[in-house]
Design a protein around this motif. Structure first.
Motif: not given
Lengths: 415, 196
Positions: A40, A49, A53, A60, A74-77, A307-309
């Motif tokens: 990013m 970037k 996203l 989700h 479970k995302l580790y980003q 919704k999420y961004n």
């Protein structure tokens, strides 16, 4: 007396069950851990970037739709800024966190990590579509839900040769002339060079000297003047959108007079915005639908983006989001299959997950996914798009596998 | 014995009813779940080494040569207010950092946090910058704006790195999104802010 005792015990039992059930509801269900490496802030952040996203939004969606057979992901980003040493460090973190798979990014770090992920049997789904990662005999745990750079480059030059060259005034009089413009030191940019030049020779092009153009270039006049000496009819661009836009603008203003074909990370919705008229006629492969195109899952993708961004304007969203969804949904399908057939060990995810996908449709406009134990190229048909009046439109589909079956099967795998 | 058993049964039923009604009545529903509010309390600079840039042509005293930038850490401290009468889970938090009108970083927090009912928690999100990384963001996503301003990236970098201790330019938070969960319900709060 015995009756009352029994009744008391029943109540105590119900009470205990209710308590345990109540607490377990709040304690949360089992999760499947997945790591994601994104750029990013680094050399490919102009395209990275939006991809990042898209990864988070797609996860989700996966979790809202049952996760991995009931287990949420479970995302580790992390942003690694396109720094290869940092990518290696983050990969070690993913291992310690017991991630079952990684959604990776660039060619440099993906290829650097390839021996490690092979040894550790870690499924690694990258946004690098380097053909070097498609031969399971060498890189079995590297996968991606896209056609590879080399196939895309072969298809793009073939499409130009079929559709544009016959309309040229010199057609039939001489060989078409071809040059490549890319950052020599970038593993991503240089990955398909050997393949595109091989295809150029196969089609009868005269190949001129390469031009070294930085991924950060905002002035490429000296390289354009270098190209002019060779008088190319066609230029292949291997960089990302910002650099390609700069090169197209300079080529236009200096009257290079060549057509342009572009690797998929250099052609997106931002190219006509940045390059204006200079982008018209530019061609390139896309590995999936562009943002907003009419494909089955697009409405959902756009809803999740909103919704999420909610703070990211829709006009900033691009095909990179769809590419991220493609990789995520491919991994999701592989995880679900593996989970039902032996669990989420790396080898099982590969063998009973990915390598059981045959003509699997994601609904995102890309080629249906097929991975076999001997070939991780998803498809041999490549759609080629063209910028027409500022819009990106489908020009043709090149069937590399159908047209050169022997070369496709025996020669072109893995480079 | 008889009285003792009846008392025990009554107590059990009462506790069970209280527990279950508590779950049913006090818990989150679509109509009572309000998105928590997020505001930027302040920004700190916990790590700072001044302004410099070393190109790959410079031979280092030890180690390998490379394009190395002066590091700077900023910590963004947010207040997260939960207006609900039950705890909510923060399950995702990210935002972009703006130096003036340039987007220079995207950061976030992957840790899960529970915010008690009707309380405000604070969240610290560190963001690491260096002059190399920020140079790249100026040359890529920020290239057009930079060209419009008619400034070199070096002039902009120097102004930022020397002005940061005094917050001599606005540091912005944009495109922020925080994901909150309560039971099966999800709310996303968008946020943006400028400091100072």
């Amino acid at each position: 007396m015995r009756m009352r005792n029994t009744l008391s015990k029943v109540f105590i039992f119900i009470f205990a069950v209710a308590l345990i059930t109540g607490f377990s509801m709040t304690a949360g269900a089992a999760t499947v851990k997945v790591g994601a490496l994104n750029d990013m802030t680094g050399a490919t952040s102009d395209v990275g970037k939006d991809y990042a996203l898209g990864i988070a939004e797609a996860i989700h969606y996966v979790n809202d739709n049952g996760g991995v057979n009931g287990k949420k992901i479970k995302l580790y980003q992390f942003d690694y800024g396109y720094r290869v040493p940092e990518a290696l460090t983050k990969y070690k973190l993913f291992k310690r966190l017991k991630c079952v798979a990684v959604l990776g990014w660039g060619t440099g770090d993906t290829e650097a990590l390839s021996p490690t992920v092979t040894k550790e049997k870690m499924p690694y789904v990258s946004a690098s579509y380097s053909a070097h990662l498609t031969n399971p005999a060498k890189t079995p745990y590297n996968l991606f839900a896209a056609t590879d750079y080399s196939s895309n480059a072969r298809a793009a030059i073939t499409a130009w040769f079929d559709k544009k060259w016959p309309k040229h005034k010199d057609y039939g009089k001489r060989k078409p002339r071809f040059v490549c413009s890319y950052m020599f030191a970038s593993p991503y940019s240089s990955a398909p060079i050997k393949a595109v030049k091989d295809q150029a020779k196969l089609l009868g092009f005269e190949v001129g000297p390469d031009q070294d153009v930085s991924l950060f270039a905002i002035d490429t006049k000296s390289q354009i003047l270098g190209m002019k000496r060779f008088k190319p009819d066609l230029v292949w661009h291997g960089n990302t959108t910002m650099s390609v836009a700069s090169t197209l603008r300079d080529a236009y203003s200096l009257g290079l007079g060549a057509d342009h074909i572009i690797n998929n990370w250099g052609i997106d919705e931002n190219l006509p915005r940045l390059a204006g008229k200079a982008a018209n006629g530019a061609m390139g492969a896309s590995v999936c639908a562009f943002y907003g195109e009419d494909v089955p899952l697009m409405k959902t993708v756009m809803e999740y983006g909103k919704k999420y961004n909610p703070g990211v304007p829709i006009e900033k969203r691009t095909v990179r989001t769809i590419q991220a969804w493609s990789n995520t949904l491919a991994l999701w399908e592989a995880l679900k299959r593996a989970d039902k057939n032996g669990g989420l060990g790396g080898e099982n995810i590969l063998k009973t997950g990915f390598e059981t996908l045959a003509g699997f449709e994601l609904g995102l406009g890309g080629a249906p996914l097929t991975y076999t134990a001997t070939d991780h190229r998803i498809a041999g048909k490549i759609p080629i798009y063209e910028v027409v009046d500022g819009k990106i439109k489908l020009l043709t589909v090149v069937d590399l596998k159908g047209r050169w079956p022997a070369k496709w099967n025996k020669e072109w795998l893995g480079w | 014995m008889h009285k003792k058993s009846i008392l025990m049964i009554c107590l059990t039923v009462f506790v069970l009813a209280a527990f279950m009604s508590g779950c049913a009545l006090m818990g989150p529903t679509k109509s009572n779940f309000k998105a928590p509010k997020i505001s930027l309390s302040h920004v700190e600079i916990p790590y700072y080494t001044g302004y410099y840039y070393l190109s790959a042509k410079v031979k280092p005293t030890k180690g390998k040569a490379g394009n190395y930038g002066a590091p700077m850490m900023m910590a963004f401290i947010f207040d997260i207010e939960n207006p609900n009468s039950y705890p909510v889970e923060l399950d995702g938090f990210k935002f972009s950092v703006m130096f003036e009108e340039f987007e220079v970083n995207t950061v976030g927090s992957t840790e899960t946090m529970w915010i008690p009912a009707e309380k405000t928690n604070q969240l610290r999100v560190p963001a690491i910058f260096d002059t190399r990384q920020t140079l790249l963001t100026l040359l890529l996503p920020g290239a057009m704006k930079m060209k419009e301003r008619g400034q070199s990236p070096w002039a902009i970098l120097e102004a930022w790195w020397t002005g940061a201790p005094d917050f001599a330019f606005p540091v912005g938070v944009s495109e922020g999104a925080a994901v909150f969960k309560a039971g099966d319900l999800v709310e996303v709060t968008a946020f943006e802010a400028t400091f100072p």
